[in-house]
Each structure stands twice: as structure tokens, then as C-alpha cells.
Design a protein around this motif. Structure first.
Motif, PDB file in Angstrom:
ATOM      1  N   VAL A 286       0.694  -1.306  -0.284  1.00  0.00           N
ATOM      2  CA  VAL A 286      -0.128   0.078   0.145  1.00  0.00           C
ATOM      3  C   VAL A 286       1.101   1.007   0.152  1.00  0.00           C
ATOM      4  O   VAL A 286       1.580   1.165   0.892  1.00  0.00           O
ATOM      5  CB  VAL A 286      -0.710   0.085   0.506  1.00  0.00           C
ATOM      6  N   ASP A 287       0.550   2.079  -0.907  1.00  0.00           N
ATOM      7  CA  ASP A 287       1.652   3.245  -0.991  1.00  0.00           C
ATOM      8  C   ASP A 287       1.370   4.562   0.446  1.00  0.00           C
ATOM      9  O   ASP A 287       0.440   4.174   0.948  1.00  0.00           O
ATOM     10  CB  ASP A 287       0.979   4.168  -2.217  1.00  0.00           C
ATOM     11  N   PRO A 288       2.976   4.948   0.841  1.00  0.00           N
ATOM     12  CA  PRO A 288       2.144   5.320   2.385  1.00  0.00           C
ATOM     13  C   PRO A 288       1.321   6.423   1.939  1.00  0.00           C
ATOM     14  O   PRO A 288       0.628   7.319   2.569  1.00  0.00           O
ATOM     15  CB  PRO A 288       4.016   6.195   2.687  1.00  0.00           C
ATOM     16  N   ASN A 289       1.144   7.172   0.361  1.00  0.00           N
ATOM     17  CA  ASN A 289       0.713   8.211   0.412  1.00  0.00           C
ATOM     18  C   ASN A 289      -0.950   7.748   0.809  1.00  0.00           C
ATOM     19  O   ASN A 289      -1.958   9.058   1.318  1.00  0.00           O
ATOM     20  CB  ASN A 289       0.441   8.630  -1.258  1.00  0.00           C
ATOM     21  N   VAL A 290      -0.734   6.342   0.772  1.00  0.00           N
ATOM     22  CA  VAL A 290      -2.706   5.913   0.714  1.00  0.00           C
ATOM     23  C   VAL A 290      -2.685   5.862   1.685  1.00  0.00           C
ATOM     24  O   VAL A 290      -4.415   6.789   2.406  1.00  0.00           O
ATOM     25  CB  VAL A 290      -2.719   4.965  -0.113  1.00  0.00           C
ATOM     26  N   LEU A 291      -2.287   5.559   2.759  1.00  0.00           N
ATOM     27  CA  LEU A 291      -2.516   5.259   4.300  1.00  0.00           C
ATOM     28  C   LEU A 291      -2.790   6.453   5.141  1.00  0.00           C
ATOM     29  O   LEU A 291      -3.882   6.727   5.432  1.00  0.00           O
ATOM     30  CB  LEU A 291      -1.215   4.623   4.923  1.00  0.00           C
ATOM     31  N   ALA A 292      -1.830   7.746   4.514  1.00  0.00           N
ATOM     32  CA  ALA A 292      -2.032   8.362   5.079  1.00  0.00           C
ATOM     33  C   ALA A 292      -3.432   9.227   4.942  1.00  0.00           C
ATOM     34  O   ALA A 292      -3.966  10.231   5.469  1.00  0.00           O
ATOM     35  CB  ALA A 292      -0.742   9.306   4.954  1.00  0.00           C
ATOM     36  N   ASN A 293      -3.537   9.330   3.381  1.00  0.00           N
ATOM     37  CA  ASN A 293      -4.691   9.943   3.093  1.00  0.00           C
ATOM     38  C   ASN A 293      -6.084   9.390   3.422  1.00  0.00           C
ATOM     39  O   ASN A 293      -7.410   9.504   4.240  1.00  0.00           O
ATOM     40  CB  ASN A 293      -5.219   9.414   1.862  1.00  0.00           C
ATOM     41  N   CYS A 294      -5.492   7.837   4.154  1.00  0.00           N
ATOM     42  CA  CYS A 294      -6.762   7.474   4.838  1.00  0.00           C
ATOM     43  C   CYS A 294      -6.980   7.211   6.754  1.00  0.00           C
ATOM     44  O   CYS A 294      -7.492   6.864   7.115  1.00  0.00           O
ATOM     45  CB  CYS A 294      -7.194   5.929   4.934  1.00  0.00           C
ATOM     46  N   GLY A 295      -5.618   8.144   6.857  1.00  0.00           N
ATOM     47  CA  GLY A 295      -5.292   8.922   8.812  1.00  0.00           C
ATOM     48  C   GLY A 295      -4.963   7.710   8.672  1.00  0.00           C
ATOM     49  O   GLY A 295      -4.920   7.330  10.326  1.00  0.00           O
ATOM     50  N   ILE A 296      -3.995   6.955   8.207  1.00  0.00           N
ATOM     51  CA  ILE A 296      -3.202   5.873   9.400  1.00  0.00           C
ATOM     52  C   ILE A 296      -1.115   6.388   8.566  1.00  0.00           C
ATOM     53  O   ILE A 296      -1.345   6.976   7.727  1.00  0.00           O
ATOM     54  CB  ILE A 296      -3.669   3.966   8.225  1.00  0.00           C
ATOM     55  N   ASP A 297      -0.967   6.317  10.001  1.00  0.00           N
ATOM     56  CA  ASP A 297       0.244   6.473   9.752  1.00  0.00           C
ATOM     57  C   ASP A 297       1.003   5.691   9.491  1.00  0.00           C
ATOM     58  O   ASP A 297       1.180   4.959  10.042  1.00  0.00           O
ATOM     59  CB  ASP A 297       0.595   6.951  11.189  1.00  0.00           C
ATOM     60  N   PRO A 298       1.744   6.561   7.508  1.00  0.00           N
ATOM     61  CA  PRO A 298       2.718   5.182   7.233  1.00  0.00           C
ATOM     62  C   PRO A 298       4.180   5.457   8.049  1.00  0.00           C
ATOM     63  O   PRO A 298       4.780   4.805   7.049  1.00  0.00           O
ATOM     64  CB  PRO A 298       2.458   5.884   5.811  1.00  0.00           C
ATOM     65  N   GLU A 299       4.228   5.867   9.269  1.00  0.00           N
ATOM     66  CA  GLU A 299       5.873   5.920   9.471  1.00  0.00           C
ATOM     67  C   GLU A 299       4.926   4.299  10.562  1.00  0.00           C
ATOM     68  O   GLU A 299       6.464   3.950  10.942  1.00  0.00           O
ATOM     69  CB  GLU A 299       6.286   6.891  10.526  1.00  0.00           C
ATOM     70  N   GLU A 300       4.481   3.658  10.812  1.00  0.00           N
ATOM     71  CA  GLU A 300       3.843   3.409  11.865  1.00  0.00           C
ATOM     72  C   GLU A 300       3.793   1.781  11.729  1.00  0.00           C
ATOM     73  O   GLU A 300       3.633   1.242  12.209  1.00  0.00           O
ATOM     74  CB  GLU A 300       3.443   3.770  13.053  1.00  0.00           C
TER      75      GLU A 300
END
Ligand code: PHE
Length: 340
Positions: A286-300
Motif C-alpha cells: 500500500v502506497d504511503p500516500n494512500v495510508l496517509a489519505n485514510c488517516g493511518i500513519d505510514p511511519e508506524e
């Protein structure tokens, strides 16, 4: 005259009644011959006309007798052919059977449920955000056009490119990630829509199953292992898989998943076009941008996703050559999946 109407109104249902009719009207001791006997007592000037009337009566009686007789014979003949023969074996009940797409969808769900995935669902009419934007499709990106989207006309006739029929079930991934904290481990079976001409290989309505696994430390190896296990369960315990680099806006890196041809096992056939491999799914991290768009921290968190067409898997598994068979509802086709 009274006798005439009695004759016309009498009803005969069986041989006994027919015989009684014959005795009363036709036999030597019947009413008609009795009346003829009385003819000699009639005044000579009336004898001619009374005789004529008696002849009419006699003919009518004969006529009725013949009618009753054939009636009885016909009903006897017909009741013989429709009679129930209790020794005949019963006509078997026609059982319905599951549609091949249902059989395969259930099997896919079963395989992933055993690996800890649950089933998620979402709307078929979707907004641009859930089908495209949240999934990292940039505005005016050619990838949007590649999906041949159907847009929804509003009741006032206006077409807004904001409301559409989902082109993939990835919209459910977005909805899951927006509403749930990881770990998320779900598959999403459902109908999807693309504006394509109907042919042996394409349809404007078809079915996908997508999968999403988001947690801490989800790796590309988890993706490979999951789909490897799926291929072995779905096709052949000796199946191997192969990953080819690919591109999807919402995954990075992305890969097409091929399974070793379980029809010819590498010796060469039409299904794998003599390559030994058949494509079964698209996938990727899953692209980190997608995680971020959905409110999930891509660092974690990290995650993988995959998507496959149920029609395609079904065609591979059962050797079906034409996609249109799935929607024609030809009983000769559907019957072949009884007990499958
Ligand atoms: N959504 C993609 C499609 O419809 C399939 C896919 C899903 C690819 C998830 C990668 C990851 O073609």
C-alpha cells in the motif's frame, strides 16, 4: 313432449345408467314401443300425425343412445391413459445449483478466512474520492481513463463526474482504513463496473475480490506467502507463483501475480499460451500516500493489497472460454456445476 325433454336432459355417467336408459326407452318393453302399441287405439284421423311424432321420438332416442355410448367409450379411453401407474419410478425433482461464480467466490473467501481475513463490504455507487482520489490517482491522470468509468446522472439530468459506479473494490479498502485502526486484515468481494463492450473476454459488470492487510511490520514477503498459499489451495497443491513488476497508483512497489499453469503443468497449452504461467492477480505494498489519505500513519504501519477477478479465476479453474456464459443463464451450462 315430456318424454323428449326427459331424453334431452338425461345424463349418463356409467354403463349401468346407459343400460337403464336403453331399457326405459329402446327395448321391446320400453316406453317408445309401448306408445307404438297404443297407436292402434288412436282415432284414425289422428293416427298419421301421432305416428309421425312417435317416429321423431324414436329417432331422437336412438341418437341419444349413440351419443351416450361414444361418450362413455371416450372417457374410458382417456381415463386409462391418464391413470396413475404406481409402479413407475417418480419423475426426479429439478434441483437448482450454485452459480460457478458463487462456488468460486465462496472458495476464495474460505481460503482467506482460514488465514485470518474477514469479509468487508462497501457501496457500488461511489464518489470519486473513494474510487480514485484517496487511492492516489492524481486528477486528470491517464489511469482514471484506463478504468472506463461509468458516471452517474443525477435526477435533474446533470452528469457529475463526482459520482460513479466503482471500477474496482478498492473503494472498500479506503472505507476500512478511514474507519478502523490497524490491524486490518480483510477481503472485499463485490461487483464492479467498467464501460467495456461485452465479448468473450470482457464485460461491463464483473466481480473482484480484493484483499488488504495493514499492521506494523507487514512486508512484501507476507504478500508473497499469502498469495502462494492461496494459489496452492485454489488451483493445485504443487502450484508455484511468479511476481512481475507492475504499476498501480495505490501500491508501491506493485506486482502482477502469475500462477504456474495447473492445466499443462508446464508442458504447454492454450490456457497459458505455452508460457507455463497464468496471471491471477494484481498486488503491491500500500502506497504511503494512500495510508496517509485514510488517516493511518505510514511511519508506524505498512500494508499489502491485492485484487483478482472472480470471473477470471472461475474460467481458469473450470476451463471456461467465454465470459458471456456466466450471464446467459443457459441451464445446460449451469447444470454442469451441480454438486461442484
Ligand atoms: N484495484 C486493482 C484493479 O482493479 C487491482 C489491485 C488491487 C491491484 C490491489 C493491486 C492491489 O485492477
Amino acid at each position: 313432449h315430456e318424454l323428449l325433454s326427459e331424453i334431452n336432459q338425461s345424463v349418463i355417467e356409467n354403463k349401468e345408467q346407459l343400460e337403464a336408459f336403453r331399457m326405459r326407452f329402446i327395448s321391446k318393453k320400453g316406453v317408445v314401443s309401448e306408445l307404438f302399441d297404443h297407436l292402434k287405439n288412436v282415432a284414425p284421423e289422428d293416427r298419421r300425425s301421432v305416428g309421425q311424432e312417435l317416429n321423431v321420438l324414436k329417432n331422437r332416442v336412438q341418437e341419444r343412445f349413440q351419443e351416450f355410448n361414444t361418450q362413455l367409450e371416450e372417457s374410458a379411453a382417456s381415463s386409462q391413459t391418464s391413470a396413475v401407474d404406481m409402479t413407475l419410478p417418480a419423475v426426479p425433482n429439478q434441483h437448482g445449483s450454485l452459480h460457478p461464480l458463487t462456488i468460486v467466490r465462496r472458495r476464495i473467501i474460505e481460503i482467506f478466512e482460514r488465514m485470518g481475513f474477514n469479509v468487508a463490504d462497501g457501496p457500488e455507487i461511489e464518489t470519486d474520492w473513494y474510487n480514485f482520489s484517496a487511492l492516489n490517482f492524481p486528477d486528470n491522470h491517464p489511469a482514471r481513463e484506463m478504468q472506463d468509468t461509468f458516471f452517474v446522472r443525477k435526477s435533474n439530468g446533470e452528469v457529475k463526474d463526482d459520482v460513479l459506479l466503482r471500477t474496482h473494490t478498492s473503494n472498500v479498502q479506503v472505507r476500512l482504513m478511514e474507519h478502523k485502526k490497524p490491524p486490518i486484515r480483510s477481503i472485499m468481494p463485490g461487483r464492479v463496473f467498467r464501460n467495456e463492450a461485452i465479448s468473450a473476454r470482457a464485460h461491463c459488470v464483473f466481480h473482484q475480490v480484493e484483499g488488504l492487510y495493514v499492521d506494523t511490520n507487514v512486508s512484501f514477503k507476507d504478500l508473497k506467502d499469502t498469495l502462494y498459499h492461496f494459489a496452492k489451495e485454489m488451483f493445485d497443491k504443487d502450484s508455484r507463483i511468479r511476481l512481475r513488476p507492475s504499476y498501480f497508483p495505490f501500491t508501491e512497489p506493485s506486482a502482477e501475480i502469475d500462477v504456474s499453469c495447473f492445466i499443462c503443468k508446464g508442458s504447454g497449452c492454450n490456457v497459458c499460451k505455452y508460457s507455463g504461467w497464468v496471471e491471477i492477480a494484481g498486488s503491491g505494498m500500500v502506497d504511503p500516500n494512500v495510508l496517509a489519505n485514510c488517516g493511518i500513519d505510514p511511519e508506524e504501519y505498512t500494508g499489502f493489497a491485492f485484487g483478482m477477478g472472480i470471473e477470471r479465476i472461475t474460467m481458469l479453474r473450470y476451463g471456461i472460454r467465454d465470459l458471456r456464459l456466466f450471464t446467459e443463464n443457459d441451464v445446460r451450462f449451469l447444470k454442469q456445476f451441480e454438486g461442484a
